[in-house]
Design an enzyme around this catalytic site. Structure first.
Site, PDB file in Angstrom:
ATOM      1  N   GLY A  62       0.829  -1.199   0.000  1.00  0.00           N
ATOM      2  CA  GLY A  62       0.000   0.000   0.000  1.00  0.00           C
ATOM      3  C   GLY A  62       0.861   1.245   0.000  1.00  0.00           C
ATOM      4  CD  GLN A  67       3.646   5.824   2.405  1.00  0.00           C
ATOM      5  OE1 GLN A  67       2.649   5.283   1.974  1.00  0.00           O
ATOM      6  NE2 GLN A  67       4.673   5.140   2.886  1.00  0.00           N
ATOM      7  CB  CYS A 104       5.741   2.124   6.829  1.00  0.00           C
ATOM      8  SG  CYS A 104       5.230   3.656   6.031  1.00  0.00           S
ATOM      9  CG  LEU A 105       6.448   0.977   0.665  1.00  0.00           C
ATOM     10  CD1 LEU A 105       5.673   1.311  -0.595  1.00  0.00           C
ATOM     11  CD2 LEU A 105       7.530  -0.059   0.375  1.00  0.00           C
ATOM     12  CG  HIS A 146       0.115   1.101   7.044  1.00  0.00           C
ATOM     13  ND1 HIS A 146       1.111   0.746   7.924  1.00  0.00           N
ATOM     14  CD2 HIS A 146       0.681   1.973   6.163  1.00  0.00           C
ATOM     15  CE1 HIS A 146       2.231   1.376   7.594  1.00  0.00           C
ATOM     16  NE2 HIS A 146       1.999   2.123   6.517  1.00  0.00           N
ATOM     17  CD  GLU A 147      -0.869   2.336   2.718  1.00  0.00           C
ATOM     18  OE1 GLU A 147      -0.452   3.509   2.642  1.00  0.00           O
ATOM     19  OE2 GLU A 147      -0.120   1.370   2.963  1.00  0.00           O
ATOM     20  CG  HIS A 150       0.527   6.633   5.478  1.00  0.00           C
ATOM     21  ND1 HIS A 150       1.666   7.224   5.967  1.00  0.00           N
ATOM     22  CD2 HIS A 150       0.863   5.349   5.216  1.00  0.00           C
ATOM     23  CE1 HIS A 150       2.649   6.337   5.997  1.00  0.00           C
ATOM     24  NE2 HIS A 150       2.191   5.184   5.543  1.00  0.00           N
TER      25      HIS A 150
HETATM   26 NI    NI Z   1       3.137   3.392   5.326  1.00  0.00          NI
END
Ligand code: NI
Length: 178
Positions: A62, A67, A104-105, A146-147, A150
């Site tokens: 995701g 991000q 997380c990226l 999670h997304e 964000h």
């Molecule tokens: Ni993330």
């Protein structure tokens, strides 16, 4: 969100897309509230296409617009069953619980134990502004949470009960029993 196994498929045939730089932790853009999308125009479509390309390239599950430095309520989720585009999403129902590894990226190589609902229903708009509802379970439910976090400037680290050690990750840590 990041899984520990590659899930997203990389589509080389979509030439119009571009990989955007993923913002890393410490950048204040990750801690801000996103504005709602009001225009479902070409610019939004480009953003979604680029986000999907960026997510696939990073082997993530995701990716949220902050991000890639954009404070708009937009995210994409791909847990290996095709990508889901969510514009102005909100969680409208949850069920059950799971406690597992989450990354997380924006936090490369770091994973923590995070409790999430086992089943999550979101209400969102598609790229043309049509409202829809989608229910995800297990990893998909985790990615939705999670997304959408964000989009409100909330990072997974604020939900982590403890970070996982490299040894635990190497041994394929997936789920912790209560
Ligand atoms: Ni993330």
């Amino acid at each position: 969100m990041r899984t520990r196994t590659p899930t997203a498929s990389y589509r080389k045939d979509m030439k119009a897309m571009a990989i955007r730089r993923i913002v890393k932790f410490g950048d204040s853009v990750l801690e801000k509230e996103c504005r709602k999308v009001e225009k479902f125009d070409k610019k939004l479509h480009q953003l979604l296409d680029d986000m999907k390309e960026t997510l696939a390239d990073a082997n993530g599950a995701g990716l949220a617009a902050p991000q890639v430095g954009i404070l708009r309520s937009v995210c994409v989720v791909d847990v290996g069953e095709g990508s889901i585009e969510l514009v102005n999403p909100e969680i409208i129902a949850t069920e059950g619980e799971q406690n597992g590894a989450e990354g997380c990226l924006s936090y490369p190589g770091e994973y923590g134990l995070v409790k999430r609902p086992m089943k999550v229903t979101v209400r969102a708009q598609d790229r043309d502004g049509n409202w829809f509802e989608k229910t995800g379970e297990a990893l998909c439910a985790r990615a939705f949470c999670h997304e959408i976090d964000h989009l409100h400037g909330v990072l997974f680290t604020s939900h982590v009960s403890r970070m996982l050690t490299p040894e635990e990750l190497e041994n394929g840590f997936i789920e912790e029993e209560e």
